[in-house]
Scaffold this active site. Structure first.
Site, PDB file in Angstrom:
ATOM      1  N   CYS A  78       0.822  -1.208   0.000  1.00 27.60           N
ATOM      2  CA  CYS A  78       0.000   0.000   0.000  1.00 27.60           C
ATOM      3  C   CYS A  78       0.857   1.259   0.000  1.00 27.60           C
ATOM      4  O   CYS A  78       2.018   1.234   0.394  1.00 27.60           O
ATOM      5  CB  CYS A  78      -0.870   0.024   1.241  1.00 27.60           C
ATOM      6  N   ARG A  85       4.822   0.182  -6.436  1.00 29.51           N
ATOM      7  CA  ARG A  85       4.721  -0.728  -5.282  1.00 29.51           C
ATOM      8  C   ARG A  85       3.621  -1.769  -5.466  1.00 29.51           C
ATOM      9  O   ARG A  85       3.563  -2.732  -4.721  1.00 29.51           O
ATOM     10  CB  ARG A  85       4.406   0.084  -4.007  1.00 29.51           C
ATOM     11  N   TRP A 100      -3.070  -2.363  -1.492  1.00 30.36           N
ATOM     12  CA  TRP A 100      -2.751  -3.696  -2.000  1.00 30.36           C
ATOM     13  C   TRP A 100      -3.400  -4.651  -1.022  1.00 30.36           C
ATOM     14  O   TRP A 100      -2.980  -4.758   0.129  1.00 30.36           O
ATOM     15  CB  TRP A 100      -1.232  -3.872  -2.056  1.00 30.36           C
ATOM     16  N   ASN A 117      -1.159   1.479   6.252  1.00 30.19           N
ATOM     17  CA  ASN A 117      -0.353   0.388   5.677  1.00 30.19           C
ATOM     18  C   ASN A 117       0.012  -0.550   6.814  1.00 30.19           C
ATOM     19  O   ASN A 117       0.281  -0.087   7.925  1.00 30.19           O
ATOM     20  CB  ASN A 117       0.961   0.916   5.092  1.00 30.19           C
ATOM     21  N   GLY A 118       0.101  -1.846   6.521  1.00 28.08           N
ATOM     22  CA  GLY A 118       0.478  -2.811   7.553  1.00 28.08           C
ATOM     23  C   GLY A 118      -0.655  -3.785   7.804  1.00 28.08           C
ATOM     24  O   GLY A 118      -1.612  -3.861   7.024  1.00 28.08           O
ATOM     25  N   GLU A 165      16.080 -24.538  -7.169  1.00 23.05           N
ATOM     26  CA  GLU A 165      15.723 -23.122  -7.151  1.00 23.05           C
ATOM     27  C   GLU A 165      16.949 -22.248  -7.456  1.00 23.05           C
ATOM     28  O   GLU A 165      16.851 -21.266  -8.191  1.00 23.05           O
ATOM     29  CB  GLU A 165      15.096 -22.761  -5.786  1.00 23.05           C
ATOM     30  N   LYS A 212      17.114 -19.714 -10.590  1.00 22.97           N
ATOM     31  CA  LYS A 212      17.375 -18.285 -10.408  1.00 22.97           C
ATOM     32  C   LYS A 212      18.512 -17.834 -11.310  1.00 22.97           C
ATOM     33  O   LYS A 212      18.449 -16.790 -11.939  1.00 22.97           O
ATOM     34  CB  LYS A 212      17.722 -18.044  -8.935  1.00 22.97           C
ATOM     35  N   GLU A 257      17.403 -17.926 -15.073  1.00 25.01           N
ATOM     36  CA  GLU A 257      16.403 -16.888 -15.375  1.00 25.01           C
ATOM     37  C   GLU A 257      17.026 -15.525 -15.623  1.00 25.01           C
ATOM     38  O   GLU A 257      16.647 -14.830 -16.549  1.00 25.01           O
ATOM     39  CB  GLU A 257      15.495 -16.696 -14.153  1.00 25.01           C
ATOM     40  N   HIS A 262      24.846 -40.925 -11.761  1.00 20.73           N
ATOM     41  CA  HIS A 262      23.951 -41.586 -12.718  1.00 20.73           C
ATOM     42  C   HIS A 262      23.870 -40.802 -14.030  1.00 20.73           C
ATOM     43  O   HIS A 262      22.922 -40.959 -14.790  1.00 20.73           O
ATOM     44  CB  HIS A 262      22.560 -41.766 -12.099  1.00 20.73           C
ATOM     45  N   LYS A 288       5.969 -11.879 -15.283  1.00 20.83           N
ATOM     46  CA  LYS A 288       5.765 -12.042 -13.842  1.00 20.83           C
ATOM     47  C   LYS A 288       4.572 -12.946 -13.567  1.00 20.83           C
ATOM     48  O   LYS A 288       4.552 -13.687 -12.595  1.00 20.83           O
ATOM     49  CB  LYS A 288       5.558 -10.662 -13.206  1.00 20.83           C
TER      50      LYS A 288
HETATM   51  C1  AGP Z   1      10.208 -17.509 -10.526  1.00 23.52           C
HETATM   52  O1  AGP Z   1      11.409 -16.854 -10.396  1.00 23.52           O
HETATM   53  C2  AGP Z   1       9.677 -17.526 -11.880  1.00 23.52           C
HETATM   54  N1  AGP Z   1       9.504 -16.225 -12.382  1.00 23.52           N
HETATM   55  C3  AGP Z   1       8.573 -18.517 -12.195  1.00 23.52           C
HETATM   56  O2  AGP Z   1       9.139 -19.783 -12.159  1.00 23.52           O
HETATM   57  C4  AGP Z   1       7.316 -18.524 -11.300  1.00 23.52           C
HETATM   58  O3  AGP Z   1       7.627 -19.013 -10.035  1.00 23.52           O
HETATM   59  C5  AGP Z   1       6.227 -19.375 -11.975  1.00 23.52           C
HETATM   60  O4  AGP Z   1       5.880 -18.794 -13.193  1.00 23.52           O
HETATM   61  C6  AGP Z   1       5.010 -19.550 -11.104  1.00 23.52           C
HETATM   62  O5  AGP Z   1       4.410 -18.329 -10.832  1.00 23.52           O
HETATM   63  P1  AGP Z   1       3.338 -18.172  -9.696  1.00 23.52           P
HETATM   64  O6  AGP Z   1       3.997 -18.453  -8.408  1.00 23.52           O
HETATM   65  O7  AGP Z   1       2.864 -16.750  -9.823  1.00 23.52           O
HETATM   66  O8  AGP Z   1       2.241 -19.153  -9.981  1.00 23.52           O
END
Ligand code: AGP
Length: 613
Positions: free
Chosen positions: A2, A27, A75, A101-102, A486, A490, A493, A509, A608
């Protein structure tokens, strides 16, 4: 998150508030509102959606040239985005308004007691209790009423408050949610949740600290301690950031800012749900009775990308502590296989955005088959939350960097809470263990906060050494295997380096064929039950001239002897290592991507929110 903007002074307030809110749009928000004083009355406009809707609304309005007012972008955290839930919120008389906010953690209790005293509520928000609580304490001084009211409040707040009977002032107050004040030599005071909102008007600012309150008037600004009412001398600081820097709070990228926000995001996710003394967890949002929860025979976790990695970690936790079979699916696979689901299965879609098409499709199939659907999500009112029977919200705040960081560790936190909760309901976790695990989680945010700056520094030489590599291998075992996945995700990506995560035992393996001097191998080696196994796997890499980065426990000197680089982390409860061990991997990816000149916050080809199949 927010946004708050407030102004009192010689200039017209409406354009100042609207411009300020616009500068807080980055934000993230889902509704907006404004209030100002006209002819001795408070006039309020609110609407769902983008700020442009509010601006359009205001074009038709005669604001009488008002010189005092507040604005807010919301938000959603309690109650979906709607006009009724948008701020400002009023008391019963409409003479007093609050923007906030909060999160007010004890809002249920407060709401019940205020309702019993005759207060009428018109929204589902936690914020509205503040307006009524202040009204309850109000005699003839707003500042005093605010100070008294917040003593009853548990949780976090940054507040802007206005009362038509004291039309010359705004009250600002904060506890664990930022609020900054702006001043101008020729008169006029501002408040904002973040600096960008102030930059068009002033660079002279005062940062409110926790448990401080301010009275803002055209020609004066006084700050008080909220608890003892004593005046506080504050230093005026001059901001020399440009707008872009200010949005990122001085960080170079949103991703870095969000990595550093993780202690707060984790804390916000467990606060109000976990009793720090007993470790007892309350999750009424699940909306299932203890009897129903005891009758569940299986849990099915469904997610994509980073959220899928969170699901993989949760499988280890849930099976170990709740003793219930857990299956984990990539949502795009789940939706096209034969699903053996029924009313005795809980399906848990995990999604930061709440809009991921495959996860949503999986959710709908699960519902059709009669399963109970409890989602884990960061965005209130998103499609996945609307279609689930219940939702455990992560309270990470909006995540702007495409690469998920704080949303991931908040998902892990929510899943850990769920594990404790189910273990307590099904009596698979003894009281003493609950206390121990709960305490470990409570201690985690401060510990991460302390480690972050050092870890960031430590990534520089590693990045200099390996940042130009073409490939990377990440190894982990047990609940840290998904963290290896992960870490690799990262890196690929945001830096476009080819990276793979493997369960360390799988090395021989196949992937061991790749090992040579050009293939850096990062392994997670906390001092847990599989420590010796992973070290053996690492030795196999070393024997083939592989170059090694080890992430392990502080005090384990052997790591520095084996590895080219050893990253040490504090020893915490083993169960929470997946959260802690994520942090250096995020920082390493960030450092490498930044060094390679990549667009860290908006990597190529990625979105996103993936709303298509
Ligand atoms: C994460 O860094 C990615 N951008 C991607 O893998 C993401 O986690 C995936 O698209 C799932 O998104 P969501 O959590 O919004 O469902």
């Amino acid at each position: 998150m927010c946004g708050i903007v407030g102004y009192v002074g010689p200039r017209k307030v409406v354009p100042i508030v609207l411009e300020g809110l616009k500068r807080l749009e980055y934000r993230g928000y889902d509704s907006a509102g404004i209030v100002y004083l006209k002819d001795g009355k408070l006039v309020k406009y609110r609407c769902e959606g983008k700020l442009a809707n509010l601006e359009e609304m205001m074009e038709e309005v005669d604001d009488g040239g008002s010189r005092i007012g507040l604005g807010h972008t919301r938000w959603a955290t309690h109650g979906p985005p709607s006009e009724a839930n948008a701020h400002p919120h009023s008391d019963c008389s409409g003479d007093l308004v609050v923007v906030h906010n909060g999160i007010i953690e004890n809002f249920h209790t407060l709401r019940e007691s205020l309702t019993a005293k005759g207060h009428i509520f018109t929204s589902q928000t936690d914020t509205e209790v503040l307006a009524h609580l202040i009204e309850e304490h109000l005699r003839d001084d707003l500042a005093q009423a605010v100070a008294e009211a917040v003593k009853e409040v548990e949780g976090s707040f940054a507040l802007g408050v206005m009362w038509s009977r004291q039309p010359d002032r705004l009250i600002a107050a904060r506890s664990q949610s930022p609020l900054v004040l702006g001043v101008k030599e020729k008169g006029g005071c501002f408040m904002a949740s973040d600096i960008p909102a102030l930059l068009p008007y002033t660079r002279q600012v005062i940062f409110l600290e926790d448990r401080e309150m301010a009275v803002l008037k055209n020609d004066s600004l006084q700050v008080f301690n909220l608890d003892d009412g004593q005046p506080v001398e504050k230093e005026i600081q001059t901001i020399d950031w440009n707008v872009g820097m200010a949005e990122k709070a001085g960080y170079r990228h949103f991703m870095l800012k969000e990595i550093f926000e993780q202690p707060q995001a984790i804390l916000n996710t467990f606060r109000g749900r976990l009793d720090p003394e007993t470790g007892i967890v309350r999750l009424p949002e699940i909306k299932l009775s203890s009897e129903e929860l005891r009758g569940v025979s299986r849990i099915s976790l469904v997610a994509c990308g980073t959220s899928w990695h969170a699901a993989l970690v949760a499988k280890y936790w849930l099976e170990k502590w709740v003793g219930i079979p857990v299956e984990v699916d990539i949502a795009s696979e789940f939706r096209y296989r034969r699903l053996l689901l029924g009313p005795d299965v809980i399906v848990i879609p995990i999604s930061q955005s709440g809009e991921t098409a495959d996860t949503l499709a999986g959710l709908r199939l699960a519902k059709d088959l009669g399963a109970k659907v409890i989602s884990i999500c960061n965005v209130v009112g998103s499609t996945i939350t609307r279609e689930s029977h219940g939702t455990i919200y992560t309270h990470a705040g909006p995540e702007i960097g495409v690469a998920s960081t704080k949303a991931f560790t908040s998902q892990l936190t929510a899943l850990f809470l769920l594990t404790l909760f189910l273990g307590q309901v099904r009596e698979t976790i003894p009281a003493e263990k609950s206390r121990e695990l709960g305490k470990a989680l409570v201690e985690l945010p401060a510990l991460i906060e302390e480690e972050l700056p050092r870890l960031q520094e430590e990534m520089i030489p590693i990045c200099n050494e390996f940042g130009r590599s073409r490939d990377f291998l990440y190894l982990g075992r047990g609940a840290n295997f998904p963290i290896a996945l992960e870490g690799a995700l990262k890196l690929k990506e945001i830096s476009y380096i080819h990276a793979e995560g493997y369960a360390a035992g799988e090395l021989k393996h196949g992937p061991i064929a790749l090992i040579d001097r050009d293939m850096p191998v990062l392994a997670l080696v906390p001092g847990d039950g599989v420590y010796k196994k992973v070290i053996s796997n690492v030795q196999e890499v070393k024997a083939r001239h592989g170059r090694i980065i080890l992430v392990g426990s502080r005090g384990d000197d052997a790591l520095a002897e084996i590895a080219d680089f050893a990253i040490y982390l504090p020893i915490i409860h083993e169960e929470l290592n997946p959260i802690l061990y994520t942090i250096p991997l995020q920082l390493l990816s960030y450092q490498i991507a930044n060094m390679r000149g990549c667009d860290v916050d908006q990597p190529r080809n990625l979105a996103k929110s993936v709303t298509v199949e």
